[in-house]
Design an enzyme around this catalytic site. Structure first.
Site, mmCIF file in Angstrom:
data_model
loop_
_atom_site.group_PDB
_atom_site.id
_atom_site.type_symbol
_atom_site.label_atom_id
_atom_site.label_comp_id
_atom_site.label_asym_id
_atom_site.label_seq_id
_atom_site.Cartn_x
_atom_site.Cartn_y
_atom_site.Cartn_z
ATOM 1 N N GLY A 227 -1.389 -12.666 -49.646
ATOM 2 C CA GLY A 227 -2.364 -12.188 -48.678
ATOM 3 C C GLY A 227 -2.837 -10.809 -49.073
ATOM 4 N NE ARG A 307 -12.942 -15.243 -54.667
ATOM 5 C CZ ARG A 307 -13.261 -14.115 -54.057
ATOM 6 N NH1 ARG A 307 -14.157 -13.319 -54.603
ATOM 7 N NH2 ARG A 307 -12.704 -13.770 -52.943
ATOM 8 C CE1 TYR A 311 -13.072 -19.633 -49.879
ATOM 9 C CE2 TYR A 311 -13.213 -18.734 -52.102
ATOM 10 C CZ TYR A 311 -12.687 -19.641 -51.209
ATOM 11 O OH TYR A 311 -11.766 -20.547 -51.646
ATOM 12 C CB CYS A 337 -31.271 -27.429 -59.481
ATOM 13 S SG CYS A 337 -32.914 -27.743 -58.872
ATOM 14 C CD GLU A 338 -26.378 -26.693 -53.956
ATOM 15 O OE1 GLU A 338 -25.567 -26.478 -53.083
ATOM 16 O OE2 GLU A 338 -26.394 -27.717 -54.649
ATOM 17 C CE1 TYR A 365 -7.007 -19.049 -55.763
ATOM 18 C CE2 TYR A 365 -7.274 -16.705 -55.326
ATOM 19 C CZ TYR A 365 -6.494 -17.845 -55.311
ATOM 20 O OH TYR A 365 -5.195 -17.778 -54.869
HETATM 21 C C1 LIG Z 1 -3.087 -19.569 -52.834
HETATM 22 C C2 LIG Z 1 -1.679 -19.294 -52.510
HETATM 23 C C3 LIG Z 1 -1.118 -18.044 -52.815
HETATM 24 C C4 LIG Z 1 -1.883 -16.917 -53.441
HETATM 25 O O1 LIG Z 1 -2.810 -16.300 -52.602
HETATM 26 P P1 LIG Z 1 -3.619 -15.011 -53.105
HETATM 27 O O2 LIG Z 1 -4.447 -14.591 -51.978
HETATM 28 O O3 LIG Z 1 -4.410 -15.405 -54.295
HETATM 29 O O4 LIG Z 1 -2.618 -13.983 -53.516
HETATM 30 C C5 LIG Z 1 0.234 -17.886 -52.537
HETATM 31 N N1 LIG Z 1 0.971 -18.873 -51.983
HETATM 32 C C6 LIG Z 1 0.459 -20.089 -51.675
HETATM 33 C C7 LIG Z 1 1.321 -21.122 -51.075
HETATM 34 C C8 LIG Z 1 -0.886 -20.329 -51.929
HETATM 35 O O5 LIG Z 1 -1.406 -21.528 -51.607
#
Ligand SMILES: *Cc1c(COP(=O)(O)O)cnc(C)c1O
Length: 420
Positions: A227, A307, A311, A337-338, A365
């Site tokens: 996180g 991304r 997002y 093409c979008e 990602y």
């Molecule tokens: C995607 C994921 C992470 C990594 O999340 P980040 O935000 O990229 O650090 C860690 N644990 C699990 C189970 C995940 O699915």
């Protein structure tokens, strides 16, 4: 990427030379950045038994995984194929934690046969493990704490309505299954999502995990998932690792005292370790105007970096080939093409056809979420390691797009009949 004497460099290598050597579009990763991030995370947690498990899905190139292993960290995977890549990178099965989210039983069985550390995400799965393996297979549990965190809805995984994990409300049911089969429960895990706004969320997670842990005396680890927020734009908020380390380590040490044993404190960073290391280098195909806007259109798009469109993510953009040009406002768009917008109203040094634009923070990602949409091959990947660029994945070709396709005979007479 650093600007030295008006040229952008990675570990002293001119980025334009890398672009010339390997062609564009191109993903380039700086190994030093990855090593630096691992070091920073370690330094932030002194005095606890810290275990870092790299979340492989952020960037799965085997050479990157190998780099991770050589830094002495473990790995977290979400599919058996990711585990296979980790094995190729030299990880031992016991270093690989497998966190399914609704994966099929045959896939999970494969993971168990490989000897991975299973992190079970549902009660039916836990029950099945008990039935099949009794007290033989040590498992960890992914708990859903009903905590809403994460940068946006798509990357929030710990709230009460999310599909992830076993709801903490089922504490009694969990205990019932574990005791019925004598399942060795070795770890408790929570991953509430990506890009926390508030680092204190980890303390809330800690409360849930420490409380639940009192039900299970034989744990080996407590896993706080990930996180960590990284800075995508200049001046952006990011997780203060030192502050977080102090708070979480203190809470963890006092928990271990109460628990009566030293446990491992685990994190599973993906983005934190690889985001900053990665750059998507692209070439400007055309600069075109309409009465109100100027578009810089590059030879890439949401097929290579999804991304921004998926997002609304901000990615900083550098004009690598004209760093000191006069600044203007651009909409930087792709060739798909979008609607395929990387950035709107972005101030950039004058952009000309043929310029090299770099999308920053593209390590996490980026390539791992890329596709062949619009029948575009995916870019090559290059790792700058010890001052030298190394090709770590070839650019795809048209043949790659055709691979696996069976072009069948079609009876034209049938079509003719339909027409009539
Ligand atoms: C995607 C994921 C992470 C990594 O999340 P980040 O935000 O990229 O650090 C860690 N644990 C699990 C189970 C995940 O699915």
């Amino acid at each position: 990427m650093q600007l030295n004497n008006q040229t952008y460099q990675i570990q002293g290598v001119n980025v334009l030379d890398i672009a010339d050597e390997f062609g564009l579009p191109l993903y380039v990763y700086d190994a030093n950045k990855i090593i630096e991030k691992i070091g920073a995370l370690r330094d932030a947690f002194p005095g606890v038994n810290l275990k870092i498990k790299y979340a492989a899905k952020a960037l799965t190139n085997v050479s990157i995984l190998k780099l991770m292993r050589l830094q002495g960290i473990d790995i977290e995977v979400v599919s058996v194929n990711e585990a296979r890549l980790a094995l190729l990178a030299g990880f031992e099965p016991a270093q690989i934690m497998f966190t399914p989210s609704g994966n099929s039983w045959p896939e999970i069985q494969e993971a168990l046969e490989m000897g991975l550390q299973l992190n079970a995400d549902s009660l039916p799965l836990l029950e099945l493990i008990g039935q099949m393996y009794g007290n033989k297979y040590p498992v960890a549990l992914r708990i859903n704490p009903s905590i809403t965190e994460g940068g946006n809805l798509k990357i929030q995984t710990g709230h009460g309505n999310s599909k992830f994990g076993i709801p903490n409300d089922y504490r009694a049911e969990i205990k019932g299954i574990v005791e019925k089969y004598g399942i060795p429960l070795v770890g408790l895990h929570i991953h509430t999502g990506s890009d926390f706004k508030d680092g204190n969320t980890f303390l809330k997670i800690a409360d849930v995990l420490f409380d639940l842990a009192t039900d299970y005396p034989n744990l080996r680890f407590i896993d706080f998932g990930s996180g960590f927020k990284v800075a995508y734009r200049p001046g952006d908020h990011f997780t203060d690792l030192t502050d977080l380390g102090k708070k979480v380590s203190a809470a963890f040490r006092s928990f271990c005292d109460r628990y009566g044993r030293e446990l491992e404190l685990c994190f599973e960073p993906g983005k934190l370790l690889v985001s900053e290391s990665g750059h998507l280098l692209t070439e400007v195909n055309v600069v075109k105007k309409n009465p109100t806007r100027t578009f810089a259109q590059v030879n890439s798009g949401l097929n290579h970096l999804i991304r921004p469109m998926m997002y609304d993510a901000y990615h900083h953009i550098l004009n690598v080939s004209n760093p000191t040009g006069e600044e203007h406002l651009y909409d930087v768009v792709g060739y798909i093409c979008e609607t395929d917008t990387f950035a709107t109203d972005r101030m950039l040094p004058e952009v000309r056809t043929g310029d090299v634009l770099s999308f920053e923070n593209a390590g996490a990602y980026g390539f791992s979420m890329s596709s062949n949409y619009n029948s575009r091959p995916r870019p090559a990947e290059v790792l700058v390691y010890e001052g030298k660029p190394h090709l770590i994945r070839q650019r795809e070709t048209f043949e790659d797009l055709l691979r696996g396709q069976e072009i069948i005979e079609l009876e034209t007479t049938v079509l003719n009949k339909i027409e009539r």
